[in-house]
Design a protein around this motif. Structure first.
Motif, PDB file in Angstrom:
ATOM      1  N   PHE A  76       0.785  -1.046  -0.115  1.00  0.00           N
ATOM      2  CA  PHE A  76      -0.066  -0.069  -0.061  1.00  0.00           C
ATOM      3  C   PHE A  76       0.785   1.270  -0.143  1.00  0.00           C
ATOM      4  O   PHE A  76       0.246   2.270   0.091  1.00  0.00           O
ATOM      5  N   THR A 144       2.491   4.412   8.601  1.00  0.00           N
ATOM      6  CA  THR A 144       2.429   5.554   7.946  1.00  0.00           C
ATOM      7  C   THR A 144       1.375   6.741   8.765  1.00  0.00           C
ATOM      8  O   THR A 144       1.793   6.798  10.024  1.00  0.00           O
ATOM      9  N   SER A 285      -1.903  14.034  -1.705  1.00  0.00           N
ATOM     10  CA  SER A 285      -2.173  12.515  -1.469  1.00  0.00           C
ATOM     11  C   SER A 285      -2.112  11.622  -2.850  1.00  0.00           C
ATOM     12  O   SER A 285      -2.456  12.357  -3.847  1.00  0.00           O
ATOM     13  N   CYS A 344       7.193  11.726   2.434  1.00  0.00           N
ATOM     14  CA  CYS A 344       5.823  11.666   2.709  1.00  0.00           C
ATOM     15  C   CYS A 344       5.389  12.571   3.903  1.00  0.00           C
ATOM     16  O   CYS A 344       6.281  12.617   4.662  1.00  0.00           O
ATOM     17  N   CYS A 346       3.781  12.125   6.375  1.00  0.00           N
ATOM     18  CA  CYS A 346       3.790  11.287   7.567  1.00  0.00           C
ATOM     19  C   CYS A 346       4.871  11.580   8.198  1.00  0.00           C
ATOM     20  O   CYS A 346       5.048  11.215   9.329  1.00  0.00           O
TER      21      CYS A 346
HETATM   22  S1  BJ8 Z   1      -4.731   9.252   5.248  1.00  0.00           S
HETATM   23  S2  BJ8 Z   1      -1.472   9.193   3.997  1.00  0.00           S
HETATM   24  S3  BJ8 Z   1      -4.159   6.543   3.801  1.00  0.00           S
HETATM   25  S4  BJ8 Z   1      -4.204   9.359   1.656  1.00  0.00           S
HETATM   26  S5  BJ8 Z   1       1.838   5.761  -0.026  1.00  0.00           S
HETATM   27  S6  BJ8 Z   1       1.393   9.242   0.914  1.00  0.00           S
HETATM   28  S7  BJ8 Z   1       1.674   6.730   3.579  1.00  0.00           S
HETATM   29  S8  BJ8 Z   1       4.316   7.400   1.474  1.00  0.00           S
HETATM   30  S9  BJ8 Z   1      -1.435   7.078   1.232  1.00  0.00           S
HETATM   31 FE1  BJ8 Z   1      -2.637   8.087   2.608  1.00  0.00          FE
HETATM   32 FE2  BJ8 Z   1      -5.494   8.323   3.564  1.00  0.00          FE
HETATM   33 FE3  BJ8 Z   1      -3.583  10.226   3.772  1.00  0.00          FE
HETATM   34 FE4  BJ8 Z   1      -3.290   7.946   5.258  1.00  0.00          FE
HETATM   35 FE5  BJ8 Z   1       2.806   8.474   2.418  1.00  0.00          FE
HETATM   36 FE6  BJ8 Z   1       2.871   6.022   1.807  1.00  0.00          FE
HETATM   37 FE7  BJ8 Z   1       2.657   7.645  -0.023  1.00  0.00          FE
HETATM   38 FE8  BJ8 Z   1       0.727   7.010   1.335  1.00  0.00          FE
END
Ligand code: BJ8
Length: 430
Positions: A76, A144, A285, A344, A346
């Motif tokens: 993911f 993350t 995103s 990212c 995060c």
């Molecule tokens: S709430 S972060 S799940 S859109 S794939 S951006 S974790 S480096 S997907 Fe996301 Fe919803 Fe937002 Fe969470 Fe970072 Fe990994 Fe890239 Fe990611």
């Protein structure tokens, strides 16, 4: 789809009827958004084919590999090292989903106020709509954002095959040590489930395949710096989305052929939009397949998208891993370091992401930035403020969008984006 795959889908445990409905919607959306575009490069035909067979031919290939004993590894996040998966003869598949199907099922487990990407991957699984997730031997999550890491606990309850990598949230020395240990642990896990020892030779071959893919995507990205834009943002987004599903070697060869064609277009001055069309960079995103919403609105509003500062985009391929080492341990350490170059939201602090955006604005000659955050994606929603402040002291044209996968806000989005494009045009006239 040319063939009837009903038997395969049903043997994978899909809800065949609901799945047929999903494919119908996907096919209509593709027809309206993609096949209606003008002056597309011929090389896009391959990607049209891939999409038409995304739950057909590609699944046949994957199931065949699985029967030959190759592990199918779902991921993911772009922090999960693809090199290691390939080094055990594995197939790496991105499992993020970009459509709001299965939401009712997902909301039985998750709060309504969860980002659309998480609800979608849970919804696809729970509603029996994803042949990829059903084919996997291992599903790799990562720590993350909070939404993802808590959703993985539930996904593990449902599938029993989730493995989570601990990704730190800072990039200091202690975090790097932790991350290296995690990457080594992941390598051991892969060896354990496959019985294959990861050797230097295997790492070299795997790195060369992954780097080939990254270089091809870098080449495509560089070609988008030309004016007139030789390829639409929609098509470039699609190619980036397909990079998470396709066979890496075949994909690389197809992207390189497409780039050969695009180079000819550049020489001839052929574009998908007139020279001088407002150029937009999208940042934020990730946009999982079939999330084409924002690109479609931007390009339907008289602008062209020239880049994506996103994991489905530049963050996925901007750093290569092309050094060689004399031991497996050293190589795995260096692979871990390579993944720590991804920026990212995060992570905190995350100043390097802002530098990446500034660099892309210059390199791709962008006239404006659309910051895209999925609703409830706190990391990107909050970081939008710092991005806006940083780019040219807040004077560079900036539009912050928060949206989801539904079509309910299309009218409002269109109005805001058209006004933004008009503002860019006004700015270039004055
Ligand atoms: S709430 S972060 S799940 S859109 S794939 S951006 S974790 S480096 S997907 Fe996301 Fe919803 Fe937002 Fe969470 Fe970072 Fe990994 Fe890239 Fe990611």
């Amino acid at each position: 789809m040319a063939n009837d795959y009903t038997e395969m889908w049903s043997s994978l445990g899909l809800n065949v009827q609901a799945h047929q409905g999903l494919l119908g919607v996907l096919s209509d959306a593709y027809q309206n958004i993609y096949l209606s575009q003008q002056d597309r490069p011929e090389g896009m035909k391959y990607f049209d084919f891939v999409i038409s067979e995304v739950h057909g031919q590609r699944i046949v290939e994957i199931v065949k590999k699985k029967m030959e004993g190759k592990p199918i590894i779902g991921t993911f996040c772009v922090y999960v090292p693809e090199e290691l998966i390939l080094a055990v003869d594995g197939i790496s598949i991105g499992l993020c989903a970009g459509a709001d199907v299965g939401t009712d099922e997902a909301e039985k487990y998750l709060p309504r106020t969860t980002c659309a990407l998480i609800k979608a991957f849970m919804g696809f699984k729970l509603a029996g709509l994803c042949p990829y997730v059903e084919s996997t031997d291992l599903i790799v999550g990562e720590t993350t954002c909070d939404g993802k890491k808590k959703a993985y606990e539930i996904l593990n309850e449902v599938t029993g095959k989730v493995y989570v990598m601990e990704l730190p949230n800072m990039k200091n020395d202690e975090s790097r040590v932790l991350w290296k240990k995690e990457v080594h642990k992941f390598a051991r896990k892969l060896s354990e489930i496959t019985g294959i020892e990861i050797t230097l030779e295997r790492l070299r071959e795997a790195s060369s395949a992954v780097n080939g893919k990254r270089k091809a995507l870098q080449r495509l990205s560089a070609l988008r710096s030309h004016d007139p834009a030789p390829i639409s943002g929609l098509d470039a987004l699609l190619i980036n989305q397909v990079s998470f599903y396709d066979d890496p070697v075949r994909f690389t060869s197809q992207v390189n052929s497409l780039c050969d064609e695009i180079e000819e277009r550049v020489k001839a001055g052929t574009g998908v939009a007139a020279k001088g069309t407002p150029r937009v960079l999208i940042s934020g995103s990730p946009m999982a397949i079939p999330n084409w919403k924002l690109h479609a609105v931007v390009e339907g509003s008289g602008a062209v998208v020239v880049g994506e500062e996103s994991c489905v985009g530049e963050r996925n391929f901007s750093t290569l891993f092309d050094r060689s080492f004399s031991s497996v341990d050293e190589t795995i350490d260096a692979i871990a370091d390579r993944y720590m170059t991804i920026n990212c939201a995060c992570f905190t602090p995350n100043d390097a992401r802002i530098e990446d955006i500034e660099d892309m604005i210059k390199r791709l000659h962008a006239d404006g930035l659309v910051h895209y955050a999925l609703q409830f994606c706190t990391p990107y929603m909050v970081e939008a403020y710092r991005v806006r402040q940083a780019i040219n002291g807040g004077r560079f044209p900036f539009l912050g969008i928060e949206t989801d996968y539904s079509m309910e806000d299309m009218g409002q989005l269109k109005t805001r984006i058209e006004a933004f494009v008009e503002m860019i045009k006004e700015g270039s006239r004055s």
